[in-house]
Design an enzyme around this catalytic site. Structure first.
Site, PDB file in Angstrom:
ATOM      1  N   SER A  13     -12.186 -15.372 -10.862  1.00 12.82           N
ATOM      2  CA  SER A  13     -10.811 -14.846 -11.292  1.00 12.82           C
ATOM      3  C   SER A  13     -10.656 -14.948 -13.019  1.00 12.82           C
ATOM      4  O   SER A  13     -10.869 -16.027 -13.438  1.00 12.82           O
ATOM      5  CB  SER A  13      -9.482 -15.626 -11.019  1.00 12.82           C
ATOM      6  OG  SER A  13      -8.370 -15.293 -11.513  1.00 12.82           O
ATOM      7  N   HIS A  38     -12.154 -10.827  -9.949  1.00  8.40           N
ATOM      8  CA  HIS A  38     -10.577 -10.843  -9.585  1.00  8.40           C
ATOM      9  C   HIS A  38      -9.772 -10.644 -10.617  1.00  8.40           C
ATOM     10  O   HIS A  38     -10.042 -11.399 -11.541  1.00  8.40           O
ATOM     11  CB  HIS A  38     -10.612 -12.121  -8.727  1.00  8.40           C
ATOM     12  CG  HIS A  38      -9.282 -12.344  -8.002  1.00  8.40           C
ATOM     13  ND1 HIS A  38      -8.975 -11.784  -7.194  1.00  8.40           N
ATOM     14  CD2 HIS A  38      -8.051 -13.028  -8.536  1.00  8.40           C
ATOM     15  CE1 HIS A  38      -7.674 -12.068  -6.649  1.00  8.40           C
ATOM     16  NE2 HIS A  38      -7.208 -12.759  -7.527  1.00  8.40           N
ATOM     17  N   ASP A  40      -5.913 -10.828 -12.014  1.00 12.38           N
ATOM     18  CA  ASP A  40      -4.671 -11.183 -11.609  1.00 12.38           C
ATOM     19  C   ASP A  40      -3.576 -10.817 -12.311  1.00 12.38           C
ATOM     20  O   ASP A  40      -3.423 -10.970 -13.747  1.00 12.38           O
ATOM     21  CB  ASP A  40      -4.277 -12.529 -11.613  1.00 12.38           C
ATOM     22  CG  ASP A  40      -5.093 -13.442 -10.708  1.00 12.38           C
ATOM     23  OD1 ASP A  40      -4.777 -13.068  -9.359  1.00 12.38           O
ATOM     24  OD2 ASP A  40      -5.971 -14.311 -10.889  1.00 12.38           O
ATOM     25  N   MET A  42       0.348  -9.938 -13.327  1.00 11.50           N
ATOM     26  CA  MET A  42       1.583 -10.884 -13.242  1.00 11.50           C
ATOM     27  C   MET A  42       2.612 -10.125 -14.214  1.00 11.50           C
ATOM     28  O   MET A  42       2.318  -9.807 -15.325  1.00 11.50           O
ATOM     29  CB  MET A  42       1.209 -12.289 -13.636  1.00 11.50           C
ATOM     30  CG  MET A  42       0.333 -12.796 -12.778  1.00 11.50           C
ATOM     31  SD  MET A  42       0.239 -14.541 -13.164  1.00 11.50           S
ATOM     32  CE  MET A  42      -1.343 -15.356 -12.185  1.00 11.50           C
ATOM     33  N   HIS A  71      -5.164  -7.870  -8.000  1.00 10.01           N
ATOM     34  CA  HIS A  71      -4.349  -8.780  -7.252  1.00 10.01           C
ATOM     35  C   HIS A  71      -2.924  -8.673  -8.100  1.00 10.01           C
ATOM     36  O   HIS A  71      -2.711  -9.133  -9.106  1.00 10.01           O
ATOM     37  CB  HIS A  71      -4.602 -10.195  -7.240  1.00 10.01           C
ATOM     38  CG  HIS A  71      -3.795 -11.204  -6.570  1.00 10.01           C
ATOM     39  ND1 HIS A  71      -3.866 -12.457  -6.684  1.00 10.01           N
ATOM     40  CD2 HIS A  71      -2.532 -10.943  -6.147  1.00 10.01           C
ATOM     41  CE1 HIS A  71      -2.913 -12.956  -6.252  1.00 10.01           C
ATOM     42  NE2 HIS A  71      -1.986 -12.195  -5.637  1.00 10.01           N
ATOM     43  N   MET A  73       0.727  -9.310  -8.608  1.00 12.55           N
ATOM     44  CA  MET A  73       1.962 -10.021  -8.327  1.00 12.55           C
ATOM     45  C   MET A  73       3.044  -9.488  -9.222  1.00 12.55           C
ATOM     46  O   MET A  73       3.528  -9.910 -10.308  1.00 12.55           O
ATOM     47  CB  MET A  73       1.231 -11.564  -8.647  1.00 12.55           C
ATOM     48  CG  MET A  73       0.364 -12.150  -7.905  1.00 12.55           C
ATOM     49  SD  MET A  73      -0.368 -13.695  -8.670  1.00 12.55           S
ATOM     50  CE  MET A  73      -1.747 -12.693  -9.434  1.00 12.55           C
ATOM     51  N   MET A 142      -3.114 -17.245   0.036  1.00 13.08           N
ATOM     52  CA  MET A 142      -2.803 -18.095  -1.283  1.00 13.08           C
ATOM     53  C   MET A 142      -2.805 -19.428  -0.969  1.00 13.08           C
ATOM     54  O   MET A 142      -2.232 -19.843   0.009  1.00 13.08           O
ATOM     55  CB  MET A 142      -1.608 -17.780  -2.034  1.00 13.08           C
ATOM     56  CG  MET A 142      -1.382 -16.430  -2.611  1.00 13.08           C
ATOM     57  SD  MET A 142      -2.784 -15.893  -3.448  1.00 13.08           S
ATOM     58  CE  MET A 142      -2.645 -17.197  -4.940  1.00 13.08           C
ATOM     59  N   ASP A 180      -7.531 -17.606  -2.167  1.00  6.87           N
ATOM     60  CA  ASP A 180      -7.302 -17.818  -3.808  1.00  6.87           C
ATOM     61  C   ASP A 180      -6.323 -18.786  -4.134  1.00  6.87           C
ATOM     62  O   ASP A 180      -5.198 -18.828  -3.640  1.00  6.87           O
ATOM     63  CB  ASP A 180      -6.449 -16.334  -4.194  1.00  6.87           C
ATOM     64  CG  ASP A 180      -6.288 -16.195  -5.425  1.00  6.87           C
ATOM     65  OD1 ASP A 180      -6.938 -16.797  -6.560  1.00  6.87           O
ATOM     66  OD2 ASP A 180      -5.617 -15.155  -5.915  1.00  6.87           O
TER      67      ASP A 180
HETATM   68  C1  DX5 Z   1      -3.054 -17.420  -9.159  1.00  2.00           C
HETATM   69  C2  DX5 Z   1      -4.171 -16.468  -9.027  1.00  2.00           C
HETATM   70  C3  DX5 Z   1      -5.329 -16.982  -9.025  1.00  2.00           C
HETATM   71  C4  DX5 Z   1      -5.775 -17.802 -10.056  1.00  2.00           C
HETATM   72  C5  DX5 Z   1      -6.605 -18.868  -9.272  1.00  2.00           C
HETATM   73  O1  DX5 Z   1      -1.626 -16.802  -9.036  1.00  2.00           O
HETATM   74  O2  DX5 Z   1      -3.689 -15.376  -7.926  1.00  2.00           O
HETATM   75  O3  DX5 Z   1      -6.314 -15.783  -8.482  1.00  2.00           O
HETATM   76  O4  DX5 Z   1      -6.651 -17.402 -10.883  1.00  2.00           O
HETATM   77  O5  DX5 Z   1      -7.105 -19.812 -10.095  1.00  2.00           O
HETATM   78  P1  DX5 Z   1      -7.937 -21.201  -9.827  1.00  2.00           P
HETATM   79  O6  DX5 Z   1      -9.063 -20.902  -9.249  1.00  2.00           O
HETATM   80  O7  DX5 Z   1      -7.704 -22.081 -11.160  1.00  2.00           O
HETATM   81  O8  DX5 Z   1      -6.875 -22.082  -8.949  1.00  2.00           O
HETATM   82 ZN    ZN Z   2      -5.312 -13.940  -7.732  1.00  2.00          ZN
END
Ligand code: DX5
Ligand code: ZN
Length: 234
Positions: A13, A38, A40, A42, A71, A73, A142, A180
């Site tokens: 990620s 990956h 993220d 947000m 991903h 969010m 998650m 994840d």
């Molecule tokens: C959280 C993300 C994850 C995050 C995971 O909202 O969706 O992808 O980057 O990070 P770690 O591996 O540090 O928990």
């Molecule tokens: Zn993620």
């Protein structure tokens, strides 16, 4: 799992990478043996953090052929799906809570020629995907509350992963089961034993001195014998 190679997929990620050097980080993690990147996304509204949008996906796309696992969010997600597809996302995953019409959202992602994913928050029941399996290429569980990297793994989700494994196997569909949040060399073992086939890890990879060693350690957590497809049904 990639059905052709029987291989567990590792998706670092980028959230935990050095944001001043995203291109270099991408190249380094690819050379270190990552399967997918990956990403993220947000919005500070669906989750309490803000990251980046399609421009970063577009900037990273020409640097590698590695699949970009996006991903989302964000809420609503629908108005931005075309932009992420055009930016070069290969997979686009959404949370059912981000809009009222998950079925339509998945149809829209597939219509753009992309793999469609559904992400389940820790409190979201597996029933949320029961009637859209035919439109789903990826299911992501998650194991932290979305929004931040570096959080502790929520072990109550192991039972959900196992239930989803059985649902996927019973469906006979080639759906990848991702996990994840809080993935480390320690948590990877139980997650893989429960039936996950793709592990997403931010801190455990980008926080390590050697990305290659970190990826290898997570891969090595693979249980000696995973239950076969037939053994896990019923
Ligand atoms: C959280 C993300 C994850 C995050 C995971 O909202 O969706 O992808 O980057 O990070 P770690 O591996 O540090 O928990
Ligand atoms: Zn993620």
């Amino acid at each position: 799992m990639n059905q052709e190679t029987n291989k567990i997929l590792i998706a670092p990620s980028l959230l935990a990478a050095n944001f001043a050097k995203l291109g270099e980080e991408f190249a380094t993690v690819e050379a270190a043996g990552a399967d997918w990147l990956h990403l993220d996304v947000m919005d500070g509204h669906f989750v309490p953090n803000i990251t980046f949008g399609p421009l970063i996906v577009k900037a990273l796309r020409p640097l590698s052929k590695m699949p970009l696992d996006v991903h989302l969010m964000i809420a609503p997600a629908d108005p931005y799906i075309t932009a992420f597809a055009e930016a070069g996302a290969d997979h686009i995953s959404v949370h059912p809570e981000s809009g009222p019409h998950l079925h339509r959202t998945l149809q829209a992602i597939r219509a753009l020629g992309k793999k469609a994913g559904v992400v389940l928050n820790p409190a979201t029941p597996v029933e949320a995907i029961a009637h859209v399996l035919d439109l789903t290429d990826l299911i992501m569980v998650m194991t932290v509350n979305p929004g931040f990297g570096g959080q502790a793994f929520i072990s109550s989700q192991l039972a959900k992963i196992a239930t989803l494994r059985r649902m996927i196997d019973a469906s006979g569909r080639d759906i990848i089961l991702q996990v994840d949040g809080g993935i480390t060399e320690k948590t990877a073992g139980p997650v893989l034993a429960a039936g996950a086939t793709c592990l997403i890890a931010g801190t455990a990879i980008f926080g390590a001195e050697s990305y290659a060693q970190a990826i290898a350690k997570i891969r090595a957590a693979t249980p000696a014998k995973r239950p076969s497809l037939t053994e896990t049904v019923g």
